[in-house]
Design an enzyme around this catalytic site. Structure first.
Site, PDB file in Angstrom:
ATOM      1  N   LYS A 219       0.807  -1.203  -0.048  1.00 39.74           N
ATOM      2  CA  LYS A 219       0.030   0.057  -0.088  1.00 39.74           C
ATOM      3  C   LYS A 219       0.777   1.282   0.202  1.00 39.74           C
ATOM      4  CE  LYS A 219      -2.878   2.500   2.888  1.00 39.74           C
ATOM      5  NZ  LYS A 219      -3.724   2.856   4.303  1.00 39.74           N
ATOM      6  N   GLU A 268      -7.941  12.076  13.597  1.00 41.29           N
ATOM      7  CA  GLU A 268      -7.219  10.635  13.824  1.00 41.29           C
ATOM      8  C   GLU A 268      -6.200  11.077  15.047  1.00 41.29           C
ATOM      9  OE1 GLU A 268      -4.172   7.616  11.415  1.00 41.29           O
ATOM     10  OE2 GLU A 268      -5.446   9.027  10.611  1.00 41.29           O
TER      11      GLU A 268
END
Length: 463
Positions: A219, A268
């Protein structure tokens, strides 16, 4: 360390001055007191008179608010930045005289700051004021914790200083800060909006999928930039007010250096530490909110069952578990994520709780966690190398740790996403997405447009 409990500012300063042995010696003195209710944004606006060094933070539950005015001390690091930052922070605490009768998080000496995403990336002029690691101890800090308010004054004293004179000067500045108000200026309007080479960015997504298909990485997170021009100079206090109202479940932050201010509303958390109790969060996998309740539920269910988003989320969960296992005990991670809803977006969310071992610090955890697969990719080394060579922008502090720590062993850092670098009447906005093997460049581009909305809307853009 002298006992400073219940002493007046003048007395604290006088005793600190008496401890100094030579004319060129100086000591940082920190004095915290409980005060009546003060609006943090009014304080932030009033802090403008102390020059371009303001700091702001509120957590995702709005339990803790920190507003810094001016600069008592600043420390930065470029090489071995985690270790060097911790070394400088500890040196400050070892030498300081701290008068803080409270155990409240965010009181005592507090440093607010952040770090760059990748110090190995060649920096550009855009981020020239921001070091790879940079923290400020404000001259004045307003702390609101739940329903209580505290003011911390930080000042360096020298042997020839006069305690009463210093105390009078501090009292005068304090009065101006505590009487501050937010000026409601005319609406901010975007006069020009430029997407930086979107077709080249889509091509970099294609190149990333090829890299993944070749088995080099699993990724890669690629970010892009949008540049804005406004009808007037942006008012950071108004932007913060709008973010607080529009993004109530986010960490709202601002770090100002002169005419530059990095500001954002991040959902986050990277890490929170209260004593030895550690909390981190896995936040990866994104979808828009629905226009109706039924539509919202449908999108939520699709997100929970989407293979790409679940894979992306699993990368982050696995990485965080591996990253903290040697530094913590009693690690607790749920088996399945839940949905974390925001105004414009919803995310897959998994909390991670643990207990930090005695011989480690919050900087050890930050070093291990940054960047998470949600911002860099996996494996870390290979994904960062691709980003460094192929990404079209200088991320600066975007996607990196930003937050605070105090002299009571508390601290919290968010991942600086949903953010903008404000420079007078201009701004750069940033957003990224996780690229995996079957990623479609057009869909990833649309995802970044959704992620740009939280900042774009409060800066005068259209939804």
């Amino acid at each position: 360390m002298i006992d400073l409990k219940d002493k007046q500012v003048e007395t604290v300063l006088e005793e600190a001055i008496k401890e100094l042995q030579t004319d060129d010696e100086c000591r940082l003195v920190s004095i915290t007191k409980k005060i009546d209710k003060v609006d943090p944004l009014h304080f932030f606006m009033a802090a403008k008179q102390l020059g371009g060094n303001r700091t702001f933070w509120t957590d995702s539950k709005q339990n803790l608010w920190l507003t810094g005015a001016g600069k008592a001390h600043q420390f930065s690091a470029e090489i071995d930045r985690f270790e060097e930052t911790e070394k400088q922070w500890n040196a400050v605490l070892d030498q300081a005289i701290i008068h803080n009768p409270f155990t409240v998080p965010g009181t005592g000496i507090v440093a607010l700051g952040g770090m760059s995403f990748d110090p190995k990336k060649q920096p550009t002029e855009l981020w020239k004021e921001f070091r790879p690691s940079q923290f400020t101890i404000p001259a004045f800090l307003l702390t609101r914790y739940k329903n209580d308010h505290y003011l911390t004054i930080n000042i360096y004293v020298k042997k020839n200083d006069h305690a009463i004179q210093l105390a009078d000067e501090l009292k005068s500045i304090e009065a101006k800060l505590l009487l501050g108000r937010v000026n409601h200026s005319d609406s901010l309007t975007i006069t020009d909006q430029l997407e930086v080479e979107p077709e080249k960015w889509k091509n970099s997504v294609r190149e990333a999928t090829e890299e993944i298909r070749n088995g080099i990485v699993e990724k890669i997170v690629l970010a892009r930039e949008v540049r804005l021009k406004f009808n007037r100079q942006a008012d950071i206090a108004i932007i913060l007010s709008n973010l607080i109202n529009a993004q109530p479940n986010s960490f709202i932050f601002a770090y100002e250096i002169g005419d530059n201010c990095f500001v954002g509303a991040s959902p986050e958390r990277l890490v929170k530490l209260e004593g030895k109790q550690l909390l981190s969060t896995c936040l990866a996998g994104t979808a828009p909110r629905g226009k109706t309740k039924d539509d919202d539920i449908r999108i939520c269910n699709e997100l929970m069952n989407d293979e790409k988003n679940r894979q992306e989320h699993a990368f982050v969960v696995t990485m965080i578990k591996r990253a903290i296992k040697d530094y913590c005990t009693e690690v607790d991670i749920p088996d399945e994520p839940v949905i974390y809803p925001l105004k414009n977006l919803q995310h897959l969310y998994t909390p991670v709780e643990a207990k930090l071992k005695d011989d480690h610090s919050i900087f050890d955890i930050i070093k291990q966690l940054h960047p998470t697969p949600a911002l860099g990719g996996t494996p870390r080394k290979e994904s960062l190398a691709f980003i460094r060579d192929n990404e079209l922008l200088d991320r600066g502090w975007y996607g990196a740790p930003i937050g605070w720590l105090d002299s009571n062993q508390n601290g919290e850092f968010a991942v600086a996403i949903r953010s903008a670098l404000i420079q007078g009447n201009e701004a750069s906005l940033f957003a990224g997405c996780g690229v995996v093997m079957d990623s479609d460049p057009e869909k990833e581009y649309e995802e970044t447009k959704i992620k740009l909305l939280p900042m774009l809307t409060v800066l005068g853009g259209k939804q």
